[in-house]
Write an enzyme that holds these catalytic residues in place. Structure first.
Site, mmCIF file in Angstrom:
data_model
loop_
_atom_site.group_PDB
_atom_site.id
_atom_site.type_symbol
_atom_site.label_atom_id
_atom_site.label_comp_id
_atom_site.label_asym_id
_atom_site.label_seq_id
_atom_site.Cartn_x
_atom_site.Cartn_y
_atom_site.Cartn_z
ATOM 1 N N GLY A 136 59.314 62.216 39.105
ATOM 2 C CA GLY A 136 58.204 62.595 39.979
ATOM 3 C C GLY A 136 58.209 64.030 40.472
ATOM 4 C CD GLU A 148 62.168 61.754 45.721
ATOM 5 O OE1 GLU A 148 62.022 62.285 44.609
ATOM 6 O OE2 GLU A 148 62.514 60.568 45.869
ATOM 7 C CG ASP A 149 58.094 62.145 43.789
ATOM 8 O OD1 ASP A 149 59.042 61.693 44.477
ATOM 9 O OD2 ASP A 149 57.578 61.489 42.865
ATOM 10 C CG ASP A 179 56.980 54.411 50.518
ATOM 11 O OD1 ASP A 179 56.537 54.277 51.652
ATOM 12 O OD2 ASP A 179 56.686 53.636 49.593
ATOM 13 C CB THR A 180 61.412 52.620 52.299
ATOM 14 O OG1 THR A 180 62.150 52.951 51.122
ATOM 15 C CG2 THR A 180 60.285 51.678 51.952
ATOM 16 C CE LYS A 195 52.705 56.760 50.485
ATOM 17 N NZ LYS A 195 52.779 55.619 49.526
ATOM 18 C CG ASP A 234 54.345 56.942 37.803
ATOM 19 O OD1 ASP A 234 55.016 57.148 38.838
ATOM 20 O OD2 ASP A 234 54.447 55.924 37.118
ATOM 21 N NE ARG A 236 55.689 60.226 35.486
ATOM 22 C CZ ARG A 236 56.368 59.689 36.488
ATOM 23 N NH1 ARG A 236 56.417 60.282 37.652
ATOM 24 N NH2 ARG A 236 56.994 58.525 36.340
#
Ligand code: 5GP
Length: 181
Positions: free
Chosen positions: A50, A104-105, A108-109, A136, A164, A170
């Site tokens: 990513g 990193e792209d 999230d968690t 996020k 993606d 991508r």
């Protein structure tokens, strides 16, 4: 910015961050890193797949001496209840006493970056920070410090600029958000 609706595989997405916005924000991140890491010869570690576009565009704006390498976080179903077990693979260089910036792209968690950071910290780098293009905040489960964040975004699936959907999208220059029907 003109909103464009596109289809990736079976889903519709709408323009969210333009290529111009992404490039300006990456330039700001690079400026900060150029000052903070002057004289430290940082080693950037891009997380594939990513982060390949983010890593490429950020590195072109880094003006201090530096190096870059890439790793993958493999993901497989664990036998314990936590489900997904991830492992960092592909790091050939020694990172002992090096100043490391993980690229990193999206966080999230935070589980992926927590594991990556843990694996790298075991090799005694001089410092270890994370630069992520997207974050996020509503989804975070692991308390990991994110030193450089491009954009804080809501809890909606995004695609494009390296990210993606089912292997596709991508190549898109802009970032698109899943469209509500
Ligand atoms: P985490 O471990 O922080 O939950 O997840 C990080 C990984 O999940 C990212 O590296 C990325 O592969 C994937 N991911 C999380 N949110 C998104 C999203 O909105 N779009 C895409 N394409 N991937 C995502």
């Amino acid at each position: 910015m003109e909103k464009e609706i596109i289809k990736v595989r079976d889903k519709k997405f709408v323009t969210y961050l333009s290529s111009d916005d992404i490039q300006s924000q990456i330039a700001r991140m690079a400026d900060t890193i150029n000052v903070a890491y002057e004289g430290k010869n940082p080693l950037f570690i891009g997380v594939l797949n990513g982060a390949f576009m983010f890593a490429s565009d950020l590195l072109q704006k880094i003006t201090i001496p530096c190096e870059i390498t890439f790793v993958k976080m493999t993901s497989y179903e664990g036998i314990n209840t936590s489900g997904n077990v991830r492992q960092l693979v592909g790091l050939a260089e020694s990172i002992e006493d090096r100043h490391i910036i993980i690229l990193e792209d999206i966080v999230d968690t935070g589980l992926t970056m927590a594991k990556a950071k843990n694996d790298l910290a075991a090799q005694n780098p001089a410092s270890l920070e994370i630069a992520t293009l997207l974050f996020k905040p509503d989804c975070i489960k692991e308390d990991i410090p994110l030193r450089y964040v491009g954009f804080e975004i809501p809890d909606k699936f995004v695609v494009g600029y390296g990210l993606d959907y089912d292997g596709h999208g991508r190549n898109l220059q802009d970032i698109y958000q899943l469209k509500d029907d």
